[in-house]
Design a protein around this motif. Structure first.
Motif, PDB file in Angstrom:
ATOM      1  N   ILE A 172      -3.329   1.309   5.026  1.00 43.87           N
ATOM      2  CA  ILE A 172      -2.126   1.516   4.214  1.00 43.87           C
ATOM      3  C   ILE A 172      -2.335   2.645   3.202  1.00 43.87           C
ATOM      4  CG2 ILE A 172      -2.784  -0.274   2.558  1.00 43.87           C
ATOM      5  CD1 ILE A 172       0.788   0.623   3.669  1.00 43.87           C
ATOM      6  N   TRP A 173      -3.577   2.788   2.705  1.00 42.73           N
ATOM      7  CA  TRP A 173      -3.858   3.893   1.778  1.00 42.73           C
ATOM      8  C   TRP A 173      -3.829   5.231   2.509  1.00 42.73           C
ATOM      9  CZ3 TRP A 173      -3.031   3.286  -3.003  1.00 42.73           C
ATOM     10  CH2 TRP A 173      -3.336   2.087  -3.657  1.00 42.73           C
ATOM     11  N   ILE A 174      -4.292   5.230   3.761  1.00 41.79           N
ATOM     12  CA  ILE A 174      -4.221   6.451   4.571  1.00 41.79           C
ATOM     13  C   ILE A 174      -2.762   6.836   4.792  1.00 41.79           C
ATOM     14  CG2 ILE A 174      -4.730   7.459   6.837  1.00 41.79           C
ATOM     15  CD1 ILE A 174      -7.216   5.666   6.936  1.00 41.79           C
ATOM     16  N   ILE A 175      -1.929   5.831   5.079  1.00 43.90           N
ATOM     17  CA  ILE A 175      -0.499   6.064   5.270  1.00 43.90           C
ATOM     18  C   ILE A 175       0.116   6.633   3.994  1.00 43.90           C
ATOM     19  CG2 ILE A 175       1.713   4.854   5.481  1.00 43.90           C
ATOM     20  CD1 ILE A 175       0.330   3.034   7.565  1.00 43.90           C
ATOM     21  N   ASP A 176      -0.212   6.032   2.835  1.00 42.66           N
ATOM     22  CA  ASP A 176       0.292   6.537   1.547  1.00 42.66           C
ATOM     23  C   ASP A 176      -0.092   7.998   1.354  1.00 42.66           C
ATOM     24  OD1 ASP A 176       1.263   4.036   1.065  1.00 42.66           O
ATOM     25  OD2 ASP A 176      -0.129   3.522  -0.541  1.00 42.66           O
ATOM     26  N   ALA A 177      -1.385   8.285   1.604  1.00 38.52           N
ATOM     27  CA  ALA A 177      -1.896   9.643   1.378  1.00 38.52           C
ATOM     28  C   ALA A 177      -1.240  10.657   2.316  1.00 38.52           C
ATOM     29  CB  ALA A 177      -3.412   9.662   1.559  1.00 38.52           C
ATOM     30  N   VAL A 178      -1.086  10.289   3.592  1.00 38.96           N
ATOM     31  CA  VAL A 178      -0.492  11.200   4.572  1.00 38.96           C
ATOM     32  C   VAL A 178       0.979  11.460   4.237  1.00 38.96           C
ATOM     33  CG1 VAL A 178       0.199  11.447   6.988  1.00 38.96           C
ATOM     34  CG2 VAL A 178      -2.099  10.634   6.423  1.00 38.96           C
ATOM     35  N   TYR A 233      -1.662   1.062  11.894  1.00 41.18           N
ATOM     36  CA  TYR A 233      -2.562   1.391  10.788  1.00 41.18           C
ATOM     37  C   TYR A 233      -2.543   2.847  10.325  1.00 41.18           C
ATOM     38  CZ  TYR A 233      -4.587  -3.148  11.901  1.00 41.18           C
ATOM     39  OH  TYR A 233      -4.778  -4.499  12.129  1.00 41.18           O
ATOM     40  N   LEU A 234      -1.910   3.756  11.084  1.00 36.68           N
ATOM     41  CA  LEU A 234      -2.029   5.170  10.737  1.00 36.68           C
ATOM     42  C   LEU A 234      -0.709   5.913  10.598  1.00 36.68           C
ATOM     43  CD1 LEU A 234      -5.046   6.092  13.048  1.00 36.68           C
ATOM     44  CD2 LEU A 234      -5.056   6.089  10.547  1.00 36.68           C
ATOM     45  N   CYS A 235       0.351   5.440  11.219  1.00 42.93           N
ATOM     46  CA  CYS A 235       1.608   6.187  11.229  1.00 42.93           C
ATOM     47  C   CYS A 235       2.318   6.106   9.874  1.00 42.93           C
ATOM     48  CB  CYS A 235       2.519   5.658  12.339  1.00 42.93           C
ATOM     49  SG  CYS A 235       4.106   6.509  12.424  1.00 42.93           S
ATOM     50  N   PHE A 236       2.560   7.257   9.257  1.00 45.09           N
ATOM     51  CA  PHE A 236       3.240   7.262   7.951  1.00 45.09           C
ATOM     52  C   PHE A 236       4.669   6.742   8.087  1.00 45.09           C
ATOM     53  CE2 PHE A 236       4.629  11.286   9.701  1.00 45.09           C
ATOM     54  CZ  PHE A 236       5.896  11.471   9.196  1.00 45.09           C
ATOM     55  N   LEU A 237       5.300   7.029   9.234  1.00 43.24           N
ATOM     56  CA  LEU A 237       6.644   6.515   9.474  1.00 43.24           C
ATOM     57  C   LEU A 237       6.608   4.999   9.675  1.00 43.24           C
ATOM     58  CD1 LEU A 237       9.605   7.088   9.850  1.00 43.24           C
ATOM     59  CD2 LEU A 237       9.165   7.641  12.250  1.00 43.24           C
ATOM     60  N   GLY A 238       5.515   4.511  10.266  1.00 45.47           N
ATOM     61  CA  GLY A 238       5.349   3.066  10.425  1.00 45.47           C
ATOM     62  C   GLY A 238       5.227   2.365   9.083  1.00 45.47           C
ATOM     63  N   GLY A 239       4.509   3.008   8.144  1.00 40.31           N
ATOM     64  CA  GLY A 239       4.407   2.430   6.805  1.00 40.31           C
ATOM     65  C   GLY A 239       5.747   2.384   6.114  1.00 40.31           C
ATOM     66  N   LEU A 240       6.504   3.469   6.246  1.00 40.78           N
ATOM     67  CA  LEU A 240       7.844   3.532   5.670  1.00 40.78           C
ATOM     68  C   LEU A 240       8.741   2.457   6.285  1.00 40.78           C
ATOM     69  CD1 LEU A 240       9.848   5.318   3.903  1.00 40.78           C
ATOM     70  CD2 LEU A 240      10.421   6.435   6.059  1.00 40.78           C
ATOM     71  N   SER A 241       8.741   2.365   7.615  1.00 40.25           N
ATOM     72  CA  SER A 241       9.606   1.399   8.298  1.00 40.25           C
ATOM     73  C   SER A 241       9.178  -0.032   8.008  1.00 40.25           C
ATOM     74  CB  SER A 241       9.593   1.654   9.808  1.00 40.25           C
ATOM     75  OG  SER A 241       8.294   1.504  10.348  1.00 40.25           O
ATOM     76  N   GLY A 242       7.858  -0.246   7.829  1.00 38.68           N
ATOM     77  CA  GLY A 242       7.373  -1.580   7.491  1.00 38.68           C
ATOM     78  C   GLY A 242       7.944  -2.068   6.168  1.00 38.68           C
ATOM     79  N   ILE A 293       7.534   6.199  -2.513  1.00 35.41           N
ATOM     80  CA  ILE A 293       8.742   6.641  -1.811  1.00 35.41           C
ATOM     81  C   ILE A 293       9.809   7.077  -2.815  1.00 35.41           C
ATOM     82  CG2 ILE A 293      10.654   5.883  -0.348  1.00 35.41           C
ATOM     83  CD1 ILE A 293       8.612   4.029   1.064  1.00 35.41           C
ATOM     84  N   MET A 294       9.926   6.340  -3.923  1.00 28.56           N
ATOM     85  CA  MET A 294      10.898   6.734  -4.949  1.00 28.56           C
ATOM     86  C   MET A 294      10.541   8.095  -5.523  1.00 28.56           C
ATOM     87  SD  MET A 294      13.692   6.062  -6.470  1.00 28.56           S
ATOM     88  CE  MET A 294      13.952   4.346  -5.991  1.00 28.56           C
ATOM     89  N   GLY A 295       9.259   8.335  -5.752  1.00 28.26           N
ATOM     90  CA  GLY A 295       8.820   9.640  -6.241  1.00 28.26           C
ATOM     91  C   GLY A 295       9.135  10.747  -5.252  1.00 28.26           C
ATOM     92  N   ILE A 296       8.956  10.456  -3.954  1.00 26.86           N
ATOM     93  CA  ILE A 296       9.242  11.441  -2.914  1.00 26.86           C
ATOM     94  C   ILE A 296      10.732  11.772  -2.874  1.00 26.86           C
ATOM     95  CG2 ILE A 296       9.370  11.716  -0.393  1.00 26.86           C
ATOM     96  CD1 ILE A 296       6.606  10.386  -0.256  1.00 26.86           C
TER      97      ILE A 296
END
Length: 443
Positions: free
Chosen positions: A109-115, A161-170, A263-266
């Motif tokens: 999840i931290w990798i997803i945040d960073a990416v 575990y790696l997709c940034f879009l997966g983290g967002l959709s989760g 996400i709010m910052g983005i």
């Protein structure tokens, strides 16, 4: 009674679709072929984004529509995503099916945040979205990661575990109006665990979920495999009140709440750089820093826009903790989920501008593939109509976040909801102000 019957009919229809042998393949393969063509057009088509069909399909249609899909259907997109389909194909022919590394399970999840942060930063520094070749490069980088993951690791390691879009959709799917769950009474006597391991009807859950114990939409991609493999007809698919899942999360995770505020910052960054005030702000930064290097000035803006919401959530968690006495980090993790509805609304509102103010560019660029040129406005609706819809979304998101925070506080008998409610209101007002300013277009 009629409402319940209608809901039951919809649920039964959805379950029948998921159980059908042709699903999800009948959608996966056309989507994969379309995305392959889009990447081709981005890489070899017109060099100007305004004329490129791939740019219009990716950033005017696909990206804006995704958050809407998440709230309506949860992670349905992840079940038909072309990258996930590619991973399955690679895995089938050359996959080593190695277990997921422990560090990915712990720090994914931290990798997803960073990416996610890195991609947003890179977009503005290198102009990825406005450059068809840059968009193609980004998508091909994802393809490389997907192929590598599918070749070495089991199931959909990339997606989980790696997709940034997966983290967002989760995160967003937790607010969704659709949920898939198992029936505990039926699962209690089951010894096959076919829903996880699979059988002759379908593979096991590609997202490493065990439907018997699943209590969240965050990882379920509605692929339908568990519906097909369950021998006891235990799986149910039903509609629910949006945001309901967020009200009583049993084990809040700090990283997931951190992603919510990121996400709010983005969204702030995406808005600020499209506004008429951006150039004067940039010039002010250039005078303060003594440099006209955009890399430097934007990075400073980016750090501030990302950092202030994070610090503000820590502050509201500190104030809330004076009443809850559970620890600031734990308070941050618990109430951070309350930001997700407003996140989703702000993201939708931002993307709505691209979809409705530039939507006709999809048709224009498509016709351009056949040599037909259009020089008319790409807007579908007027700016005033779009702004009204944006305000409505922000109102619904604010109400959803306020309700969620109150429900979280009630379910845990917490009295420290006021600081978080004030923070949500502040975020909403900032968004209202930013959306009230004129925005630039991509196409």
């Amino acid at each position: 009674m009629s409402i319940n019957k209608d809901s039951s009919k919809k649920s039964n229809l959805l379950k029948k679709i998921l159980a059908h042998p042709l699903y999800p393949g009948i959608i996966q393969w056309p989507v994969l072929l379309l995305f392959a063509y889009i990447i081709f057009v981005l890489a070899f088509g017109p060099i100007l984004a305004h004329d490129n069909f791939g740019t219009a399909m990716t950033w005017v249609l696909w990206w804006p529509v995704l958050p809407l899909l998440f709230i309506l259907f949860g992670r349905l997109w992840c079940g038909i995503c072309p990258f996930a389909t590619l991973s399955d194909v690679v895995q089938k022919f050359v996959g080593l099916n190695k277990p997921v590394p422990k560090f990915l399970k712990k720090y994914g999840i931290w990798i997803i945040d960073a990416v996610f942060i890195l991609i947003t930063w890179s977009d503005h520094v290198f102009g990825i979205v406005e450059n068809p070749r840059g968009s193609a490069f980004l998508l091909m980088l994802i393809v490389v990661g997907v192929v590598f993951s599918g070749a070495f690791f089991e199931r959909r390691t990339w997606c989980r575990y790696l997709c940034f879009l997966g983290g967002l959709s989760g995160n967003y799917s937790r607010s969704g109006a659709l949920e898939l769950r198992a029936t505990p009474e039926k699962c209690a006597a089951c010894k096959s665990a076919s829903c996880y391991h699979g059988n002759e009807k379908a593979p096991g859950c590609p997202m490493f979920e065990f439907p018997r114990t699943m209590d969240t939409n965050a990882k379920c991609n509605l692929c339908g495999y568990c519906v097909k493999t369950c021998p006891n007809d235990s799986i149910t698919v039903k509609t629910r009140i949006p945001t309901k899942e967020l009200w009583g999360i049993k084990k809040p995770v700090f990283e997931e709440s951190f992603l919510a505020i990121v996400i709010m910052g983005i969204v702030f960054v995406q808005n600020i750089t499209m506004l008429s005030i951006w150039q004067p702000l940039l010039q002010t930064l250039e005078r303060i820093t003594g440099t006209t290097n955009y890399f430097v000035t934007f990075t400073i803006t980016f750090i501030i826009a990302m950092g202030l919401p994070i610090l503000a959530l820590f502050l509201s968690s500190f104030l809330s903790n004076l009443s809850t006495r559970e620890g600031i980090a734990k308070n941050f993790a618990r109430f951070g989920y309350g930001l997700i509805p407003l996140d989703l609304a702000a993201h939708l509102a931002h993307n709505l501008f691209h979809l409705l103010a530039e939507g006709k560019s999809i048709f224009f660029t498509f016709m351009g593939l056949f040599g037909v040129e259009y020089h008319a406005s790409a807007a579908i609706f007027s700016n005033s109509t779009i702004l009204t819809l944006q305000y409505l979304l922000l109102f619904l998101g604010t109400a959803g976040s306020a309700l969620t925070i109150c429900k979280i506080g009630k379910s845990h008998h917490h009295k420290g909801v006021v600081p978080h409610l004030i923070f949500v209101l502040l975020l909403a007002l900032i968004n209202v102000y930013l959306f009230s300013l004129p925005m630039a277009m991509r196409m």
